[in-house]
Design a protein around this motif. Structure first.
Motif, PDB file in Angstrom:
ATOM      1  N   ASN A 128      -5.166   4.837  -0.176  1.00  0.00           N
ATOM      2  CA  ASN A 128      -4.156   3.591   0.030  1.00  0.00           C
ATOM      3  C   ASN A 128      -4.898   2.452  -1.172  1.00  0.00           C
ATOM      4  N   PHE A 129      -4.044   2.156  -2.059  1.00  0.00           N
ATOM      5  CA  PHE A 129      -4.369   1.026  -2.933  1.00  0.00           C
ATOM      6  C   PHE A 129      -3.511  -0.153  -2.907  1.00  0.00           C
ATOM      7  N   VAL A 130      -2.492  -0.111  -1.900  1.00  0.00           N
ATOM      8  CA  VAL A 130      -1.738  -1.362  -1.660  1.00  0.00           C
ATOM      9  C   VAL A 130      -2.604  -2.372  -1.345  1.00  0.00           C
ATOM     10  N   LYS A 131      -3.003  -3.629  -2.044  1.00  0.00           N
ATOM     11  CA  LYS A 131      -3.873  -4.561  -1.884  1.00  0.00           C
ATOM     12  C   LYS A 131      -3.467  -5.351  -0.551  1.00  0.00           C
ATOM     13  N   ARG A 132      -2.444  -5.432  -0.250  1.00  0.00           N
ATOM     14  CA  ARG A 132      -2.042  -6.247   1.176  1.00  0.00           C
ATOM     15  C   ARG A 132      -2.486  -5.614   2.507  1.00  0.00           C
ATOM     16  N   LEU A 133      -2.686  -4.222   2.113  1.00  0.00           N
ATOM     17  CA  LEU A 133      -2.718  -3.231   3.301  1.00  0.00           C
ATOM     18  C   LEU A 133      -4.161  -2.941   3.610  1.00  0.00           C
ATOM     19  N   LEU A 152     -11.289  23.062   1.015  1.00  0.00           N
ATOM     20  CA  LEU A 152     -10.443  23.451   2.006  1.00  0.00           C
ATOM     21  C   LEU A 152      -8.884  23.566   1.730  1.00  0.00           C
ATOM     22  N   GLY A 153      -8.783  23.384   0.268  1.00  0.00           N
ATOM     23  CA  GLY A 153      -7.134  23.585  -0.086  1.00  0.00           C
ATOM     24  C   GLY A 153      -6.406  22.480   0.158  1.00  0.00           C
ATOM     25  N   TRP A 154      -7.028  21.354   0.609  1.00  0.00           N
ATOM     26  CA  TRP A 154      -6.195  20.199   0.904  1.00  0.00           C
ATOM     27  C   TRP A 154      -5.852  19.294  -0.413  1.00  0.00           C
ATOM     28  N   HIS A 155      -4.782  18.617  -0.027  1.00  0.00           N
ATOM     29  CA  HIS A 155      -4.308  17.597  -1.208  1.00  0.00           C
ATOM     30  C   HIS A 155      -4.406  16.010  -0.998  1.00  0.00           C
ATOM     31  N   ILE A 156      -4.252  15.273  -1.681  1.00  0.00           N
ATOM     32  CA  ILE A 156      -4.538  14.036  -1.593  1.00  0.00           C
ATOM     33  C   ILE A 156      -3.132  13.154  -1.781  1.00  0.00           C
ATOM     34  N   VAL A 157      -2.915  12.222  -0.678  1.00  0.00           N
ATOM     35  CA  VAL A 157      -1.605  11.551  -0.599  1.00  0.00           C
ATOM     36  C   VAL A 157      -2.187  10.077  -1.404  1.00  0.00           C
ATOM     37  N   VAL A 158      -1.487   9.528  -2.288  1.00  0.00           N
ATOM     38  CA  VAL A 158      -1.697   8.234  -2.940  1.00  0.00           C
ATOM     39  C   VAL A 158      -0.630   7.142  -2.408  1.00  0.00           C
ATOM     40  N   TYR A 159      -0.950   5.972  -2.273  1.00  0.00           N
ATOM     41  CA  TYR A 159      -0.079   4.985  -1.950  1.00  0.00           C
ATOM     42  C   TYR A 159      -0.297   3.819  -2.936  1.00  0.00           C
ATOM     43  N   PHE A 160       0.415   3.373  -3.592  1.00  0.00           N
ATOM     44  CA  PHE A 160       0.413   2.493  -4.654  1.00  0.00           C
ATOM     45  C   PHE A 160       1.418   1.641  -4.985  1.00  0.00           C
ATOM     46  N   THR A 178      -4.019  19.002  -5.574  1.00  0.00           N
ATOM     47  CA  THR A 178      -2.336  18.395  -5.537  1.00  0.00           C
ATOM     48  C   THR A 178      -2.522  17.075  -5.121  1.00  0.00           C
ATOM     49  N   ILE A 179      -1.697  16.252  -5.847  1.00  0.00           N
ATOM     50  CA  ILE A 179      -1.454  14.719  -5.546  1.00  0.00           C
ATOM     51  C   ILE A 179      -0.093  14.496  -4.981  1.00  0.00           C
ATOM     52  N   VAL A 180       0.197  13.703  -3.941  1.00  0.00           N
ATOM     53  CA  VAL A 180       1.340  13.535  -3.330  1.00  0.00           C
ATOM     54  C   VAL A 180       1.471  11.905  -3.321  1.00  0.00           C
ATOM     55  N   VAL A 181       2.600  11.356  -4.082  1.00  0.00           N
ATOM     56  CA  VAL A 181       2.715  10.069  -4.253  1.00  0.00           C
ATOM     57  C   VAL A 181       3.571   9.331  -3.159  1.00  0.00           C
ATOM     58  N   ASP A 182       3.232   8.557  -2.415  1.00  0.00           N
ATOM     59  CA  ASP A 182       3.975   8.029  -1.405  1.00  0.00           C
ATOM     60  C   ASP A 182       5.114   6.983  -1.908  1.00  0.00           C
ATOM     61  N   HIS A 183       6.476   7.210  -1.358  1.00  0.00           N
ATOM     62  CA  HIS A 183       7.509   6.395  -1.778  1.00  0.00           C
ATOM     63  C   HIS A 183       7.760   6.206  -3.157  1.00  0.00           C
ATOM     64  N   MET A 184       7.704   7.137  -4.250  1.00  0.00           N
ATOM     65  CA  MET A 184       7.913   7.101  -5.605  1.00  0.00           C
ATOM     66  C   MET A 184       7.006   6.059  -6.188  1.00  0.00           C
ATOM     67  N   GLY A 185       6.041   5.794  -5.649  1.00  0.00           N
ATOM     68  CA  GLY A 185       5.202   4.644  -6.295  1.00  0.00           C
ATOM     69  C   GLY A 185       5.708   3.426  -6.087  1.00  0.00           C
ATOM     70  N   ARG A 186       6.459   3.018  -5.065  1.00  0.00           N
ATOM     71  CA  ARG A 186       7.198   1.713  -4.816  1.00  0.00           C
ATOM     72  C   ARG A 186       7.718   1.021  -6.239  1.00  0.00           C
ATOM     73  N   PRO A 187       8.749   1.661  -6.623  1.00  0.00           N
ATOM     74  CA  PRO A 187       9.545   1.107  -7.921  1.00  0.00           C
ATOM     75  C   PRO A 187      10.232  -0.306  -7.445  1.00  0.00           C
ATOM     76  N   ASP A 188      10.237  -1.161  -8.453  1.00  0.00           N
ATOM     77  CA  ASP A 188      11.126  -2.301  -8.083  1.00  0.00           C
ATOM     78  C   ASP A 188      12.477  -1.986  -8.438  1.00  0.00           C
ATOM     79  N   VAL A 189      13.538  -1.970  -7.630  1.00  0.00           N
ATOM     80  CA  VAL A 189      14.675  -1.144  -7.530  1.00  0.00           C
ATOM     81  C   VAL A 189      15.703  -2.384  -8.401  1.00  0.00           C
TER      82      VAL A 189
END
Length: 295
Positions: A128-133, A152-160, A178-189
């Motif tokens: 987790n790289f979300v600074k407020r969390l 182990l064949g695990w992957h990494i979920v990243v949140y930013f 393998t890397i799985v990005v949470d919530h599309m990298g939180r774009p400013d819509v």
């Protein structure tokens, strides 16, 4: 729940009576991003947490799974529990083959610990790289953890958040799994899909086929609010371009929501708006999560 473990004032509790979705999920659908909170005091929240949520345990999660029509869950360790993964692991064990888990671990994690988690159903770790969390962690710590989980064949979920991707990109390219990005990298819509921030994320996925994305949390990204039309173009772009590397989940029980609490049935009805093609729906909800978590 002790006084210090009571939910933060002003934060919302998940909807206890979501609608039955109009959209019928394909058989075997996976809710690939959800959480369990407590219940405290059985599973206390971490002293270093940045927020205190409501209690939302495995029994409530499994009831929601059945109500919405999902077959399985991927339960992601929430920051309110820190690196104490007991609530998540307990839920995975209770669900058996119907759940997998994503853990949060530190530099002290041992091979024995990881093998025990694997037996319980854990298949990845979350950075987790979300600074407020969370507080900042040296990148080398994450790289060392990545080396430990790779066998182990695990992957990494990243949140930013989108604004931090440029700084994080060199680090992401170093990760050996393998890397799985949470919530599309939180774009400013509000900026549009053509904005350099979102285009940078699309380019990263284009150049690296080990990067996946969760097309999740319209309720968290939207400025307009329900039915979250301003988020559709972002999700739809990723689904159409990378149909074999996308996942979807409810994000139940929706931590840190203050403006409104989404109806989880209505969130399921959001799926055909971002994946109108039945083939893409099946990949998003069944084929991709099964390949990543149950293969």
């Amino acid at each position: 729940m002790s006084e210090e473990q009571k939910m933060d004032a002003g934060w919302l509790v998940f909807d206890p009576d979501p609608k039955t979705p109009d959209f019928k999920l394909p058989e075997g659908a996976v809710d690939a991003h959800c959480h369990v909170f407590g219940p405290a005091p059985e599973f206390p929240f971490a002293p270093e947490r940045k927020y205190t949520p409501c209690n939302a345990g495995k029994d409530q999660l499994f009831a929601l799974r059945d109500h919405l029509g999902f077959a399985r869950n991927v339960i992601v360790q929430a920051t309110c529990h820190g690196k104490d993964n007991r609530a998540m692991i307990d839920a995975c064990r209770a669900a058996g083959e119907r759940a997998r888990g994503i853990a949060s671990v530190g530099a002290e994690i041992t091979e024995d610990d990881l093998h025990e988690m694997h037996a319980a159903g854990v298949r990845g770790v979350r950075f987790n790289f979300v600074k407020r969390l969370v507080d900042a962690t040296p990148k080398q710590v994450f790289l060392d953890i990545a080396d430990k989980i790779k066998p182990l064949g695990w992957h990494i979920v990243v949140y930013f958040e989108a604004a931090d991707l440029e700084e994080l990109e060199p680090f992401l390219r170093q990760l050996p799994t393998t890397i799985v990005v949470d919530h599309m990298g939180r774009p400013d819509v509000t900026k549009g899909v053509d904005h350099p921030d979102f285009q940078r994320f699309l380019r990263l996925m284009e150049e690296n086929d080990s990067i996946w994305s969760k097309v999740t949390c319209p309720e968290r990204l939207s400025v307009e609010g329900p039915p979250y039309a301003d988020v559709i173009p972002y999700c739809a772009e990723i689904v159409s371009r990378f149909p074999d590397r996308v996942l979807w989940g409810t994000d139940w029980p929706h931590p840190n929501m203050k403006s409104h609490m989404p109806d989880d049935g209505a969130l399921v009805d959001f799926i055909p708006k971002i994946a109108p093609n039945p083939e893409h729906q099946r990949k998003l909800l069944v084929d991709n999560p099964m390949r990543l978590y149950w293969a």
